[in-house]
Design a protein around this motif. Structure first.
Motif, PDB file in Angstrom:
ATOM      1  N   VAL A   5       0.855  -1.191   0.000  1.00 50.89           N
ATOM      2  CA  VAL A   5       0.000   0.000   0.000  1.00 50.89           C
ATOM      3  C   VAL A   5       0.884   1.232   0.000  1.00 50.89           C
ATOM      4  O   VAL A   5       1.737   1.402   0.876  1.00 50.89           O
ATOM      5  CB  VAL A   5      -0.939   0.018   1.218  1.00 50.89           C
ATOM      6  N   ARG A   6       0.691   2.110  -0.966  1.00 53.75           N
ATOM      7  CA  ARG A   6       1.393   3.388  -1.017  1.00 53.75           C
ATOM      8  C   ARG A   6       0.426   4.510  -1.423  1.00 53.75           C
ATOM      9  O   ARG A   6       0.363   5.537  -0.783  1.00 53.75           O
ATOM     10  CB  ARG A   6       2.566   3.316  -2.011  1.00 53.75           C
ATOM     11  N   ARG A   7      -0.319   4.264  -2.483  1.00 51.61           N
ATOM     12  CA  ARG A   7      -1.268   5.261  -2.991  1.00 51.61           C
ATOM     13  C   ARG A   7      -2.644   4.956  -2.407  1.00 51.61           C
ATOM     14  O   ARG A   7      -3.164   3.838  -2.558  1.00 51.61           O
ATOM     15  CB  ARG A   7      -1.290   5.208  -4.515  1.00 51.61           C
ATOM     16  N   VAL A   8      -3.228   5.950  -1.748  1.00 52.86           N
ATOM     17  CA  VAL A   8      -4.437   5.729  -0.954  1.00 52.86           C
ATOM     18  C   VAL A   8      -5.496   6.766  -1.309  1.00 52.86           C
ATOM     19  O   VAL A   8      -5.189   7.949  -1.489  1.00 52.86           O
ATOM     20  CB  VAL A   8      -4.122   5.804   0.557  1.00 52.86           C
ATOM     21  N   ALA A   9      -6.749   6.314  -1.383  1.00 47.37           N
ATOM     22  CA  ALA A   9      -7.892   7.217  -1.518  1.00 47.37           C
ATOM     23  C   ALA A   9      -8.654   7.230  -0.200  1.00 47.37           C
ATOM     24  O   ALA A   9      -8.738   6.203   0.489  1.00 47.37           O
ATOM     25  CB  ALA A   9      -8.811   6.771  -2.647  1.00 47.37           C
ATOM     26  N   VAL A  10      -9.204   8.385   0.153  1.00 46.11           N
ATOM     27  CA  VAL A  10     -10.017   8.500   1.361  1.00 46.11           C
ATOM     28  C   VAL A  10     -11.272   9.295   1.033  1.00 46.11           C
ATOM     29  O   VAL A  10     -11.293  10.108   0.107  1.00 46.11           O
ATOM     30  CB  VAL A  10      -9.259   9.212   2.512  1.00 46.11           C
TER      31      VAL A  10
ATOM     32  N   ALA B  92      -5.424   1.248  -1.723  1.00 50.42           N
ATOM     33  CA  ALA B  92      -6.397   1.069  -0.646  1.00 50.42           C
ATOM     34  C   ALA B  92      -7.330   2.268  -0.618  1.00 50.42           C
ATOM     35  O   ALA B  92      -6.967   3.377  -1.030  1.00 50.42           O
ATOM     36  CB  ALA B  92      -5.699   0.909   0.700  1.00 50.42           C
ATOM     37  N   TYR B  93      -8.528   2.038  -0.120  1.00 48.47           N
ATOM     38  CA  TYR B  93      -9.553   3.079  -0.026  1.00 48.47           C
ATOM     39  C   TYR B  93     -10.095   3.090   1.391  1.00 48.47           C
ATOM     40  O   TYR B  93     -10.593   2.073   1.884  1.00 48.47           O
ATOM     41  CB  TYR B  93     -10.664   2.801  -1.036  1.00 48.47           C
ATOM     42  N   VAL B  94     -10.013   4.255   2.047  1.00 49.19           N
ATOM     43  CA  VAL B  94     -10.451   4.424   3.429  1.00 49.19           C
ATOM     44  C   VAL B  94     -11.725   5.261   3.449  1.00 49.19           C
ATOM     45  O   VAL B  94     -11.739   6.387   2.925  1.00 49.19           O
ATOM     46  CB  VAL B  94      -9.376   5.114   4.285  1.00 49.19           C
ATOM     47  N   THR B  95     -12.778   4.746   4.043  1.00 56.14           N
ATOM     48  CA  THR B  95     -14.019   5.491   4.162  1.00 56.14           C
ATOM     49  C   THR B  95     -14.826   4.889   5.304  1.00 56.14           C
ATOM     50  O   THR B  95     -14.301   4.132   6.127  1.00 56.14           O
ATOM     51  CB  THR B  95     -14.794   5.487   2.830  1.00 56.14           C
ATOM     52  N   ALA B  96     -16.128   5.233   5.347  1.00 55.20           N
ATOM     53  CA  ALA B  96     -16.992   4.745   6.435  1.00 55.20           C
ATOM     54  C   ALA B  96     -18.286   4.182   5.861  1.00 55.20           C
ATOM     55  O   ALA B  96     -18.655   4.453   4.718  1.00 55.20           O
ATOM     56  CB  ALA B  96     -17.301   5.885   7.408  1.00 55.20           C
ATOM     57  N   ASP B  97     -18.957   3.390   6.688  1.00 55.13           N
ATOM     58  CA  ASP B  97     -20.301   2.885   6.382  1.00 55.13           C
ATOM     59  C   ASP B  97     -20.353   2.005   5.138  1.00 55.13           C
ATOM     60  O   ASP B  97     -21.353   1.995   4.409  1.00 55.13           O
ATOM     61  CB  ASP B  97     -21.299   4.044   6.207  1.00 55.13           C
TER      62      ASP B  97
ATOM     63  N   GLY C  70     -11.913  -6.827  -8.487  1.00 50.78           N
ATOM     64  CA  GLY C  70     -10.484  -6.546  -8.416  1.00 50.78           C
ATOM     65  C   GLY C  70     -10.141  -5.143  -7.968  1.00 50.78           C
ATOM     66  O   GLY C  70      -9.043  -4.645  -8.266  1.00 50.78           O
ATOM     67  N   GLY C  71     -11.058  -4.483  -7.250  1.00 51.50           N
ATOM     68  CA  GLY C  71     -10.800  -3.124  -6.772  1.00 51.50           C
ATOM     69  C   GLY C  71      -9.776  -3.086  -5.660  1.00 51.50           C
ATOM     70  O   GLY C  71      -9.333  -4.127  -5.155  1.00 51.50           O
ATOM     71  N   PRO C  72      -9.365  -1.894  -5.246  1.00 51.02           N
ATOM     72  CA  PRO C  72      -8.368  -1.762  -4.185  1.00 51.02           C
ATOM     73  C   PRO C  72      -8.868  -2.286  -2.850  1.00 51.02           C
ATOM     74  O   PRO C  72     -10.076  -2.463  -2.643  1.00 51.02           O
ATOM     75  CB  PRO C  72      -8.119  -0.248  -4.116  1.00 51.02           C
ATOM     76  N   ALA C  73      -7.923  -2.559  -1.950  1.00 50.08           N
ATOM     77  CA  ALA C  73      -8.278  -2.989  -0.598  1.00 50.08           C
ATOM     78  C   ALA C  73      -9.158  -1.939   0.061  1.00 50.08           C
ATOM     79  O   ALA C  73      -9.064  -0.746  -0.235  1.00 50.08           O
ATOM     80  CB  ALA C  73      -7.009  -3.214   0.223  1.00 50.08           C
ATOM     81  N   LEU C  74     -10.030  -2.386   0.955  1.00 52.33           N
ATOM     82  CA  LEU C  74     -10.968  -1.491   1.635  1.00 52.33           C
ATOM     83  C   LEU C  74     -10.639  -1.403   3.116  1.00 52.33           C
ATOM     84  O   LEU C  74     -10.338  -2.409   3.760  1.00 52.33           O
ATOM     85  CB  LEU C  74     -12.401  -2.009   1.467  1.00 52.33           C
ATOM     86  N   VAL C  75     -10.710  -0.179   3.634  1.00 57.74           N
ATOM     87  CA  VAL C  75     -10.535   0.061   5.068  1.00 57.74           C
ATOM     88  C   VAL C  75     -11.749   0.845   5.527  1.00 57.74           C
ATOM     89  O   VAL C  75     -11.988   1.965   5.063  1.00 57.74           O
ATOM     90  CB  VAL C  75      -9.238   0.833   5.366  1.00 57.74           C
ATOM     91  N   ASP C  76     -12.529   0.242   6.409  1.00 56.86           N
ATOM     92  CA  ASP C  76     -13.804   0.815   6.846  1.00 56.86           C
ATOM     93  C   ASP C  76     -13.684   1.281   8.291  1.00 56.86           C
ATOM     94  O   ASP C  76     -13.343   0.493   9.177  1.00 56.86           O
ATOM     95  CB  ASP C  76     -14.896  -0.255   6.712  1.00 56.86           C
ATOM     96  N   VAL C  77     -13.956   2.563   8.530  1.00 59.82           N
ATOM     97  CA  VAL C  77     -13.866   3.129   9.882  1.00 59.82           C
ATOM     98  C   VAL C  77     -15.230   3.669  10.279  1.00 59.82           C
ATOM     99  O   VAL C  77     -16.158   3.731   9.467  1.00 59.82           O
ATOM    100  CB  VAL C  77     -12.804   4.250   9.939  1.00 59.82           C
TER     101      VAL C  77
END
Length: 391
Positions: free
Chosen positions: A297-302, A321-326, A339-346
């Motif tokens: 992971v280097r390039r990240v969307a939020v 990776a993509y960081v968002t909520a809900d 095949g989308g980027p990894a997801l990080v849910d907060v």
């Protein structure tokens, strides 16, 4: 409470500022025009003429936050989420939200909301989230188009060039970013023949004329078109000024939903998830992720707040990776299958809480010691417990 440092006033009360001035500063930072059509932003209650010495920033104007504002003597709450988002036909004190409105009014405390306009502002909610995670070189994930511009090219006899150019500048043309009076010109040969009924400033009816003219070019906001046109006609010596008016294509702006940025160095998804957890306030929701733990992971969307509508944009951006909520089950599942980027849910609240500090910094910079600015330490995340089965 989040912590003492987050909830203590950052400035001493050095006077007071009319509420209307604070609203103007907030509207400049988070223009209401950026709000979604369904949203409700701006002043909820309060008198713009009343003085404000202390402001409290929060994500949600809950009962606990209102208690904090009233107990601390704050005259204004600036919240991210609207208290009255859906249409209402009463704010009677017999309703939960009506009770808060009545208490605020009785206590002399105004309430102001910056919601989806703060989401799309530059800087805005997602900038604050990106900064909290250490992302740099950020750009919008879903950029809004830049201002709509016209390009004017006016042919003017050399001796009158300064007068016409000045009139166009006075009408608002020639502004580019942080510069004004911007124009370009080149000299050329103008030709025309006045016909019967004309009253030429130069030449005679029926005679072909050649005049050394300047082609004066500048841009202007499209909303100023008629104002600039009137200025050209009023200042130009010719009966029929010759000009080109070209609608320029809009370019992406620095405003828009979400942000894309880069981490200082490449890491694994597992390490990045830990970074997210350490960078945002703890919640019962915690931080969950989907993807290979060893994925680089280097390039990240939020995207602060509910961001599953941006899954396609995150994929198209080619982020790791993509960081968002809900995030919901089916959209997330379909995203991963494609095949989308990894997801990080907060937690929704945690993703937007960093904005409070951003807005507080803006108010401090605008008003200095005239205004005491506090970020509320009250945790307004509605989720209070979490559990997982033991293996």
């Amino acid at each position: 409470m989040i912590g003492a440092a987050d909830g203590e006033p950052a400035t001493e009360d050095g006077g007071a500022v009319p509420l209307g001035e604070i609203i103007a500063a907030l509207d400049e930072a988070y223009p209401p025009s950026l709000a979604q059509s369904w949203d409700s932003v701006g002043l909820v209650c309060g008198d713009p003429a009343e003085p404000v010495a202390s402001v409290l920033l929060c994500v949600d104007a809950t009962s606990a936050v209102v208690d904090q504002a009233v107990d601390s003597g704050a005259q204004l709450i600036v919240a991210h989420h609207p208290l009255l988002l859906r249409g209402v036909d009463t704010v009677g004190a017999h309703t939960p939200k009506g009770t808060l409105v009545h208490r605020l009014i009785r206590s002399g405390c105004a309430l102001f909301t910056a919601h989806t306009n703060a989401d799309s502002a530059d800087p805005g909610v997602s900038d604050a989230l990106a900064a909290a995670l250490g992302l740099t070189d950020t750009v919008p994930l879903d950029p809004l188009p830049g201002p709509t511009l016209d390009k004017w090219a006016v042919m003017v006899p050399g001796a009158e060039t300064h007068r016409v150019r000045a009139a166009m500048f006075d009408a608002g043309a020639g502004r580019v970013g942080d510069y004004d009076s911007c124009s370009w010109s080149v000299e050329g040969d103008g030709q025309f023949r006045p016909l019967a009924g004309a009253e030429p400033a130069i030449g005679s009816v029926g005679a072909l004329e050649h005049v050394r003219e300047h082609r004066v070019e500048m841009v202007a906001a499209r909303a100023l078109r008629e104002r600039v046109r009137a200025a050209v006609h009023a200042s130009h010596p010719y009966e029929e000024p010759a000009y080109d008016l070209i609608e320029l294509a809009s370019e992406p702006s620095a405003r828009g939903l979400g942000r894309i940025g880069e981490l200082p160095r490449e890491t694994t998804l597992a390490q990045f998830v830990d970074r997210v957890a350490q960078s945002l306030p703890a919640t019962a929701w915690g931080v969950r992720a989907a993807g290979d733990p060893d994925r680089p992971v280097r390039r990240v969307a939020v995207c602060g707040g509910s961001g599953d509508s941006m899954l396609g944009a995150a994929t198209a951006a080619g982020v790791d990776a993509y960081v968002t909520a809900d995030l919901r089950h089916h959209p997330a599942d379909e995203h991963l299958r494609a095949g989308g980027p990894a997801l990080v849910d907060v937690a929704h609240w945690a993703s937007e809480f960093p904005w409070c500090a951003q807005a507080a910094s803006m108010l401090r910079a605008a008003f200095g010691d005239r205004l005491a600015v506090t970020v509320s330490g009250v945790r307004t995340d509605p989720w209070t417990m979490g559990a997982s089965a033991t293996e």
